[in-house]
Design an enzyme around this catalytic site. Sequence first.
Site, PDB file in Angstrom:
ATOM      1  N   LYS A   1       3.973   8.442   9.348  1.00  0.00           N
ATOM      2  CA  LYS A   1       3.587   7.844  10.614  1.00  0.00           C
ATOM      3  C   LYS A   1       4.518   8.265  11.782  1.00  0.00           C
ATOM      4  O   LYS A   1       4.335   9.342  12.305  1.00  0.00           O
ATOM      5  CB  LYS A   1       3.439   6.325  10.445  1.00  0.00           C
ATOM      6  CG  LYS A   1       2.316   6.047   9.401  1.00  0.00           C
ATOM      7  CD  LYS A   1       1.807   4.643   9.332  1.00  0.00           C
ATOM      8  CE  LYS A   1       0.528   4.590   8.495  1.00  0.00           C
ATOM      9  NZ  LYS A   1       0.678   4.072   7.141  1.00  0.00           N
TER      10      LYS A   1
ATOM     11  N   TYR B   1       0.858  -1.190   0.000  1.00  0.00           N
ATOM     12  CA  TYR B   1       0.000   0.000   0.000  1.00  0.00           C
ATOM     13  C   TYR B   1       0.888   1.230   0.000  1.00  0.00           C
ATOM     14  O   TYR B   1       1.825   1.328   0.792  1.00  0.00           O
ATOM     15  CB  TYR B   1      -0.896   0.001   1.240  1.00  0.00           C
ATOM     16  CG  TYR B   1      -1.805   1.201   1.349  1.00  0.00           C
ATOM     17  CD1 TYR B   1      -2.839   1.414   0.419  1.00  0.00           C
ATOM     18  CD2 TYR B   1      -1.655   2.139   2.376  1.00  0.00           C
ATOM     19  CE1 TYR B   1      -3.682   2.510   0.521  1.00  0.00           C
ATOM     20  CE2 TYR B   1      -2.500   3.235   2.483  1.00  0.00           C
ATOM     21  CZ  TYR B   1      -3.514   3.416   1.554  1.00  0.00           C
ATOM     22  OH  TYR B   1      -4.351   4.502   1.655  1.00  0.00           O
TER      23      TYR B   1
ATOM     24  N   ASP C   1       9.228   2.715   0.156  1.00  0.00           N
ATOM     25  CA  ASP C   1       8.150   3.357   0.904  1.00  0.00           C
ATOM     26  C   ASP C   1       8.266   2.897   2.350  1.00  0.00           C
ATOM     27  O   ASP C   1       7.848   1.790   2.699  1.00  0.00           O
ATOM     28  CB  ASP C   1       6.796   2.995   0.303  1.00  0.00           C
ATOM     29  CG  ASP C   1       5.646   3.664   1.050  1.00  0.00           C
ATOM     30  OD1 ASP C   1       5.910   4.325   2.075  1.00  0.00           O
ATOM     31  OD2 ASP C   1       4.491   3.517   0.608  1.00  0.00           O
TER      32      ASP C   1
END
Length: 427
Positions: free
Chosen positions: A263, A147, A235
């Site tokens: 995050k 994702y 990522d």
Amino acid sequence: MGDEGRPRAEALFERARQVIPGGVNSPVRAFGSVGGSPYFVRSGSGAYVTDEDGNVYLDYVQSWGASILGHAHPPVTAALRRAVELGTSYGAPTAGEVLLAEAISRAVPGCEQVRLVSSGTEATMTAIRLARGVTGRSRIVKFAGCYHGHSDGLLAAGGSGVATLGLPGSAGVPPALVAEALVGPYNAVPEIGEDVACVIVEPVAANMGLVPPAEGYLGRLRAECDRAGALLVFDEVITGFRVTRGSIAGLVGVQPDIWTFGKVIGGGLPLAALGSSREIMEHLAPTGPVYQAGTLSGNPLATAAGLAVLDELDGAAYDRLAATVACLAEGLRAAVESAGLPVQVPVYRTLFGLFFTDSPVTDYEGAQRAAQSGIYAPFFQAMLRRGIALAPSPYEVAFCSMAHSERDVERTVAAAGEAAAEVTAQR
Ligand SMILES: *Cc1c(COP(=O)(O)O)cnc(C)c1O
């Protein structure tokens, strides 16, 4: 406690559904794949959250990994208090941006410059645009079950909520854009054409449950990118500063061309970043022709929170977290297995996942097969009734914070044994 123990949440969810599609601002929160309706959080402290009905949960969601020190960690809260008194956003440069960019750059060798943005989606979207701008090529390669946020071109065969909802991608995305993204299975190295701008990968896949890279996988991917003249994008929106202080690159001995972070580095506030060599980064505006901007980019509250978090993260902190996770993972595996359920608990240092299947999961197909066992939902509900909040989807990993204690681990393992026995009895 089941839904029946959450009358306020039920009422709030009912109201939410009137004014917010599905009642939530991010799909997985709606509990669609585990059934029932979500608890509404009123507050969090350390490893725990308290809901609007006064129930307390030991929290393994931890803002989907954005929280690594635990909720409302006092030094972070204090930094935010100091920052908020000074104003919340100016639209002019601030010292906090410089300090955070320096901290990230220092922690990640080769990441000479960073651009701060407000979400992981923006970071990956910009990384792709940058790779295309630098190479003058348009195709990208991604892997099923990884994702990379919800921008148009990156949704094909995405993990996380895209997987949870069983979507092939998304309506509303032009076919021409999807055609620019070639999707291969994770842990396999595709043959890359010379029209490919970049390969984007989660170096440890953590949005289809946890799927670590096979031995040598990332190195072979690096070599194939070099052969084709494509850039390699790691990522690390989840793994960055969660697995170690900085990037996984140092651990696996493979250097990407571009990193994305998010995050953890925002300390629970909206902040993410992309970074690369100075040469590549200076293709971005205002020094270069690749446009990118943001009204709230480098927001002073977000940089204050991020800096306060990074301040606490030294090697010893990660070692402690990894030890807690190792203990937890082994305890869970043993507890679930002795109740007679098939289970895999993959671990990558500070990250762990939970698959109800007999065989190790190495790609998205395996993750889907495990999800189809149908065990996750009743196990999730049985844990929640015992005050343990796992992610409400079989395609997410569990996030342990540095506030999770040995006692919390023991409680979780004990609850897992009971929950697994309950699930077995119902089968
Ligand atoms: C969460 C995540 C994103 C998207 O970040 P948002 O802040 O939710 O937009 C991108 N990539 C990975 C690997 C993620 O886990």
